[in-house]
Design a protein around this motif. Structure first.
Motif, PDB file in Angstrom:
ATOM      1  N   ASP A  29       0.850  -1.193   0.000  1.00  0.00           N
ATOM      2  CA  ASP A  29       0.000   0.000   0.000  1.00  0.00           C
ATOM      3  C   ASP A  29       0.891   1.251   0.000  1.00  0.00           C
ATOM      4  N   THR A  30       1.300   1.664  -1.189  1.00  0.00           N
ATOM      5  CA  THR A  30       2.163   2.836  -1.305  1.00  0.00           C
ATOM      6  C   THR A  30       1.810   3.574  -2.585  1.00  0.00           C
ATOM      7  N   SER A  31       2.496   4.699  -2.828  1.00  0.00           N
ATOM      8  CA  SER A  31       2.247   5.426  -4.088  1.00  0.00           C
ATOM      9  C   SER A  31       3.563   6.015  -4.583  1.00  0.00           C
ATOM     10  N   GLN A  37       8.269  11.885  -2.915  1.00  0.00           N
ATOM     11  CA  GLN A  37       8.259  13.010  -1.983  1.00  0.00           C
ATOM     12  C   GLN A  37       9.104  12.747  -0.736  1.00  0.00           C
ATOM     13  N   ARG A  38       8.984  11.541  -0.164  1.00  0.00           N
ATOM     14  CA  ARG A  38       9.670  11.260   1.101  1.00  0.00           C
ATOM     15  C   ARG A  38      11.120  10.829   0.928  1.00  0.00           C
ATOM     16  N   SER A  39      11.456  10.238  -0.233  1.00  0.00           N
ATOM     17  CA  SER A  39      12.817   9.685  -0.359  1.00  0.00           C
ATOM     18  C   SER A  39      13.565  10.155  -1.616  1.00  0.00           C
ATOM     19  N   VAL A 113      27.393  -1.337   7.443  1.00  0.00           N
ATOM     20  CA  VAL A 113      26.140  -1.075   6.734  1.00  0.00           C
ATOM     21  C   VAL A 113      26.353   0.076   5.744  1.00  0.00           C
ATOM     22  N   CYS A 114      25.495   1.105   5.795  1.00  0.00           N
ATOM     23  CA  CYS A 114      25.545   2.153   4.758  1.00  0.00           C
ATOM     24  C   CYS A 114      26.840   2.972   4.792  1.00  0.00           C
ATOM     25  N   SER A 115      27.542   2.977   5.938  1.00  0.00           N
ATOM     26  CA  SER A 115      28.833   3.676   5.995  1.00  0.00           C
ATOM     27  C   SER A 115      29.979   2.758   5.604  1.00  0.00           C
ATOM     28  N   ASP A 152       6.725  -5.148   3.860  1.00  0.00           N
ATOM     29  CA  ASP A 152       6.880  -3.996   4.753  1.00  0.00           C
ATOM     30  C   ASP A 152       7.108  -2.730   3.929  1.00  0.00           C
ATOM     31  N   ARG A 153       6.045  -1.928   3.796  1.00  0.00           N
ATOM     32  CA  ARG A 153       6.143  -0.744   2.922  1.00  0.00           C
ATOM     33  C   ARG A 153       7.105   0.311   3.450  1.00  0.00           C
ATOM     34  N   THR A 154       7.417   0.243   4.749  1.00  0.00           N
ATOM     35  CA  THR A 154       8.307   1.279   5.296  1.00  0.00           C
ATOM     36  C   THR A 154       9.773   1.058   4.894  1.00  0.00           C
ATOM     37  N   GLY A 218      12.437   4.875  10.730  1.00  0.00           N
ATOM     38  CA  GLY A 218      12.881   5.853   9.733  1.00  0.00           C
ATOM     39  C   GLY A 218      13.032   7.272  10.241  1.00  0.00           C
ATOM     40  N   LYS A 219      12.015   7.738  10.948  1.00  0.00           N
ATOM     41  CA  LYS A 219      12.027   9.139  11.397  1.00  0.00           C
ATOM     42  C   LYS A 219      13.208   9.415  12.324  1.00  0.00           C
ATOM     43  N   GLU A 220      13.435   8.478  13.265  1.00  0.00           N
ATOM     44  CA  GLU A 220      14.542   8.623  14.214  1.00  0.00           C
ATOM     45  C   GLU A 220      15.889   8.605  13.479  1.00  0.00           C
ATOM     46  N   PRO A 252      27.583  11.903  -1.759  1.00  0.00           N
ATOM     47  CA  PRO A 252      27.033  11.408  -0.500  1.00  0.00           C
ATOM     48  C   PRO A 252      26.470   9.995  -0.623  1.00  0.00           C
ATOM     49  N   HIS A 253      26.344   9.330   0.527  1.00  0.00           N
ATOM     50  CA  HIS A 253      25.550   8.099   0.553  1.00  0.00           C
ATOM     51  C   HIS A 253      24.126   8.461   0.135  1.00  0.00           C
ATOM     52  N   GLN A 254      23.512   7.565  -0.627  1.00  0.00           N
ATOM     53  CA  GLN A 254      22.198   7.865  -1.206  1.00  0.00           C
ATOM     54  C   GLN A 254      21.112   7.129  -0.411  1.00  0.00           C
ATOM     55  N   ALA A 255      20.650   7.768   0.675  1.00  0.00           N
ATOM     56  CA  ALA A 255      19.584   7.158   1.478  1.00  0.00           C
ATOM     57  C   ALA A 255      18.273   7.899   1.278  1.00  0.00           C
ATOM     58  N   ASN A 256      18.389   9.224   1.137  1.00  0.00           N
ATOM     59  CA  ASN A 256      17.182  10.042   1.058  1.00  0.00           C
ATOM     60  C   ASN A 256      17.587  11.397   0.484  1.00  0.00           C
ATOM     61  N   ILE A 257      16.880  11.856  -0.541  1.00  0.00           N
ATOM     62  CA  ILE A 257      17.252  13.119  -1.183  1.00  0.00           C
ATOM     63  C   ILE A 257      17.178  14.274  -0.189  1.00  0.00           C
ATOM     64  N   GLY A 282      18.083   3.994  -5.755  1.00  0.00           N
ATOM     65  CA  GLY A 282      17.587   3.720  -4.407  1.00  0.00           C
ATOM     66  C   GLY A 282      18.756   3.695  -3.433  1.00  0.00           C
ATOM     67  N   ASN A 283      18.521   3.091  -2.262  1.00  0.00           N
ATOM     68  CA  ASN A 283      19.566   3.005  -1.242  1.00  0.00           C
ATOM     69  C   ASN A 283      20.263   1.644  -1.366  1.00  0.00           C
ATOM     70  N   THR A 284      21.469   1.661  -1.910  1.00  0.00           N
ATOM     71  CA  THR A 284      22.230   0.416  -2.078  1.00  0.00           C
ATOM     72  C   THR A 284      23.265   0.246  -0.962  1.00  0.00           C
TER      73      THR A 284
HETATM   74  O1  UT7 Z   1      20.899   4.398   4.700  1.00  0.00           O
HETATM   75  C1  UT7 Z   1      20.938   4.238   6.060  1.00  0.00           C
HETATM   76  C2  UT7 Z   1      20.283   5.316   6.793  1.00  0.00           C
HETATM   77  N1  UT7 Z   1      18.891   5.380   6.459  1.00  0.00           N
HETATM   78  C3  UT7 Z   1      18.324   6.553   6.355  1.00  0.00           C
HETATM   79  O2  UT7 Z   1      18.998   7.533   6.445  1.00  0.00           O
HETATM   80  C4  UT7 Z   1      16.836   6.621   6.176  1.00  0.00           C
HETATM   81  C5  UT7 Z   1      16.277   7.671   7.107  1.00  0.00           C
HETATM   82  N2  UT7 Z   1      14.851   7.840   7.068  1.00  0.00           N
HETATM   83  C6  UT7 Z   1      14.155   8.253   5.978  1.00  0.00           C
HETATM   84  O3  UT7 Z   1      14.712   8.401   4.918  1.00  0.00           O
HETATM   85  C7  UT7 Z   1      12.694   8.590   6.139  1.00  0.00           C
HETATM   86  O4  UT7 Z   1      12.371   8.617   7.506  1.00  0.00           O
HETATM   87  C8  UT7 Z   1      11.740   7.605   5.399  1.00  0.00           C
HETATM   88  C9  UT7 Z   1      11.838   7.814   3.890  1.00  0.00           C
HETATM   89  C10 UT7 Z   1      12.102   6.184   5.766  1.00  0.00           C
HETATM   90  C11 UT7 Z   1      10.279   7.876   5.822  1.00  0.00           C
HETATM   91  O5  UT7 Z   1       9.946   9.235   5.619  1.00  0.00           O
HETATM   92  P1  UT7 Z   1       9.216  10.057   6.785  1.00  0.00           P
HETATM   93  O6  UT7 Z   1       8.905  11.385   6.229  1.00  0.00           O
HETATM   94  O7  UT7 Z   1      10.096   9.994   8.002  1.00  0.00           O
HETATM   95  O8  UT7 Z   1       7.869   9.259   6.975  1.00  0.00           O
HETATM   96  P2  UT7 Z   1       7.326   8.485   8.278  1.00  0.00           P
HETATM   97  O9  UT7 Z   1       8.146   7.287   8.543  1.00  0.00           O
HETATM   98  O10 UT7 Z   1       7.122   9.474   9.375  1.00  0.00           O
HETATM   99  O11 UT7 Z   1       5.914   8.046   7.746  1.00  0.00           O
HETATM  100  C12 UT7 Z   1       4.882   8.989   7.442  1.00  0.00           C
HETATM  101  C13 UT7 Z   1       3.610   8.244   7.117  1.00  0.00           C
HETATM  102  C14 UT7 Z   1       3.236   7.205   8.174  1.00  0.00           C
HETATM  103  O12 UT7 Z   1       1.836   7.210   8.288  1.00  0.00           O
HETATM  104  P3  UT7 Z   1       1.135   7.919   9.538  1.00  0.00           P
HETATM  105  O13 UT7 Z   1       1.670   7.232  10.748  1.00  0.00           O
HETATM  106  O14 UT7 Z   1       1.554   9.364   9.445  1.00  0.00           O
HETATM  107  O15 UT7 Z   1      -0.311   7.698   9.273  1.00  0.00           O
HETATM  108  C15 UT7 Z   1       3.675   5.900   7.537  1.00  0.00           C
HETATM  109  O16 UT7 Z   1       2.931   4.804   7.981  1.00  0.00           O
HETATM  110  O17 UT7 Z   1       3.787   7.515   5.886  1.00  0.00           O
HETATM  111  C16 UT7 Z   1       3.441   6.147   6.077  1.00  0.00           C
HETATM  112  N3  UT7 Z   1       4.279   5.321   5.221  1.00  0.00           N
HETATM  113  C17 UT7 Z   1       4.009   5.118   3.922  1.00  0.00           C
HETATM  114  N4  UT7 Z   1       3.001   5.540   3.132  1.00  0.00           N
HETATM  115  C18 UT7 Z   1       3.030   5.177   1.847  1.00  0.00           C
HETATM  116  C19 UT7 Z   1       5.422   4.686   5.533  1.00  0.00           C
HETATM  117  N5  UT7 Z   1       5.904   4.061   4.450  1.00  0.00           N
HETATM  118  C20 UT7 Z   1       5.047   4.314   3.433  1.00  0.00           C
HETATM  119  C21 UT7 Z   1       5.022   3.966   2.082  1.00  0.00           C
HETATM  120  N6  UT7 Z   1       4.004   4.404   1.321  1.00  0.00           N
HETATM  121  N7  UT7 Z   1       5.973   3.202   1.507  1.00  0.00           N
END
Ligand code: UT7
Length: 326
Positions: A29-31, A37-39, A113-115, A152-154, A218-220, A252-257, A282-284
């Motif tokens: 369940d994603t779009s 937008q998020r990554s 890991v990513c480092s 796991d969509r996250t 993710g957020k943390e 940079p490491h490519q985890a999130n734009i 993506g994040n490799t």
């Molecule tokens: O490479 C190693 C290091 N890794 C990183 O640096 C990654 C760090 N984290 C991130 O890049 C971001 O936190 C993410 C891309 C993983 C997530 O972005 P976010 O803006 O932090 O979103 P969130 O985790 O706060 O999720 C927001 C909402 C949640 O819904 P509710 O609780 O607000 O209703 C999630 O359940 O988005 C939901 N969500 C999704 N929706 C659609 C989580 N994953 C998805 C998904 N599609 N794939």
């Protein structure tokens, strides 16, 4: 006169199969809109069934050796950064050694890991500067798809597969060449084990007996990534007494734009001086920096003599940076 390490060649490999955001929309369940937008990710490469991390590492290594114009018998150390080895042991590095016919030498994996690629490059640089090796094959290779829970969509929308490599060679360094000299100028590595549960796998050889799946708060992780990367690029500038506008490229490491943009902002660097591959790769994990580096070297953006800053943050937490004149 001391010894320094030169990046004498780069290479990379991406598996053929491309998984788009539209494909993922059919799996969880994603779009497309949410993922972009998020990554910043639009598509990513996924290894074929049966294609291992070492299969990808070997191709990337061969390409780096061709670019450096060196033969297998010149290599005297192999360091592979990976979190997804073919098997728990032996190391991916010995698979590479055997496949490429590299003579007896130290060959081992590093796991940050990513480092991971920052750790591997810093270790290779230390090997060269201490005289333990003169030509080191340094690889970052990952089959992250093998530790992803595809329901796991996250996490499943973020991670991907690939490999990148560099050949690091010893050269005599003149005492007075300083920042203008070619080669690795400074390396910076850190870890904070208190973050170990925020990005980890659910299993492993000595706890569950299986590899488990990647889980991430993710957020943390995002917050720590922005903080640690901002700190470490500040440290690189201070240690080398440089101003951000002296840096030609940020790789940079490519985890999130959004994390990449935040580091660029901290450095006051325009995005056209930042190598971005996250949209297509993506994040490799440990492969992302050498993949990005190789892409920008081969398309002519990164030129000999330019100053390149590489940085990464990942599970552990671990983070690191390397400043090099290419
Ligand atoms: O490479 C190693 C290091 N890794 C990183 O640096 C990654 C760090 N984290 C991130 O890049 C971001 O936190 C993410 C891309 C993983 C997530 O972005 P976010 O803006 O932090 O979103 P969130 O985790 O706060 O999720 C927001 C909402 C949640 O819904 P509710 O609780 O607000 O209703 C999630 O359940 O988005 C939901 N969500 C999704 N929706 C659609 C989580 N994953 C998805 C998904 N599609 N794939």
């Amino acid at each position: 006169m001391g010894v320094k390490s030169i990046i004498s060649g780069t290479g990379s490999y991406l598996p053929e199969k491309i998984l788009t955001n539209a494909d993922l929309e059919k799996m969880v369940d994603t779009s497309d809109e949410w993922i972009i937008q998020r990554s910043g990710i639009k598509e990513r490469h996924i290894a074929a069934d049966g294609q291992t991390t070492s299969d990808m590492a070997i191709i990337a290594a061969r390409r780096a050796m061709e670019a450096a114009n060196i033969s297998a018998d010149q290599i005297n150390a192999i360091i592979v950064a990976t979190t997804t080895p073919d098997k728990t042991f032996p190391a991916v590095a010995v698979h590479v050694q055997s496949a490429l016919g590299i003579p007896h030498c130290p060959a081992f994996d590093v796991q940050a890991v990513c480092s991971g690629f920052m750790y591997a490059l810093a270790t290779a640089d230390a090997y060269i500067k201490s005289g333990m090796a003169s030509t080191v094959l340094v690889i970052g290779a990952e089959k992250m798809s093998s530790i992803i829970d595809w329901s796991d969509r996250t996490t499943c929308v973020l991670f991907a597969d690939g490999a990148g490599a560099v050949v690091l060679e010893a050269r005599d360094a003149k005492d007075d060449e300083g920042l203008e000299g070619q080669g690795v100028l400074s390396t910076h590595l850190y870890a904070n084990g208190d973050g170990k549960d925020l990005l980890c796998t659910t299993g492993g050889p000595s706890c569950t007996g299986d590899v488990g799946f990647l889980t991430m708060q993710g957020k943390e992780v995002f917050k720590f990534a922005v903080k640690y990367l901002s700190e470490i690029v500040g440290e690189v500038l201070a240690k080398n007494r440089i101003h951000p506008d002296q840096i030609d490229w940020l790789v940079p490491h490519q985890a999130n734009i959004r994390i990449i943009e935040s580091t660029a902002k901290k450095l006051d660097m325009p995005m056209d001086k930042v190598v971005v591959t996250i949209d297509r790769h993506g994040n490799t994990s440990a492969a992302s920096i050498p993949l990005a580096l190789d892409e920008a070297v081969r398309d002519g953006r990164i030129k000999r003599g330019q100053l390149v800053l590489m940085e990464a943050m990942g599970g552990g937490f671990t983070w690191g940076a390397v400043l090099a004149r290419f």
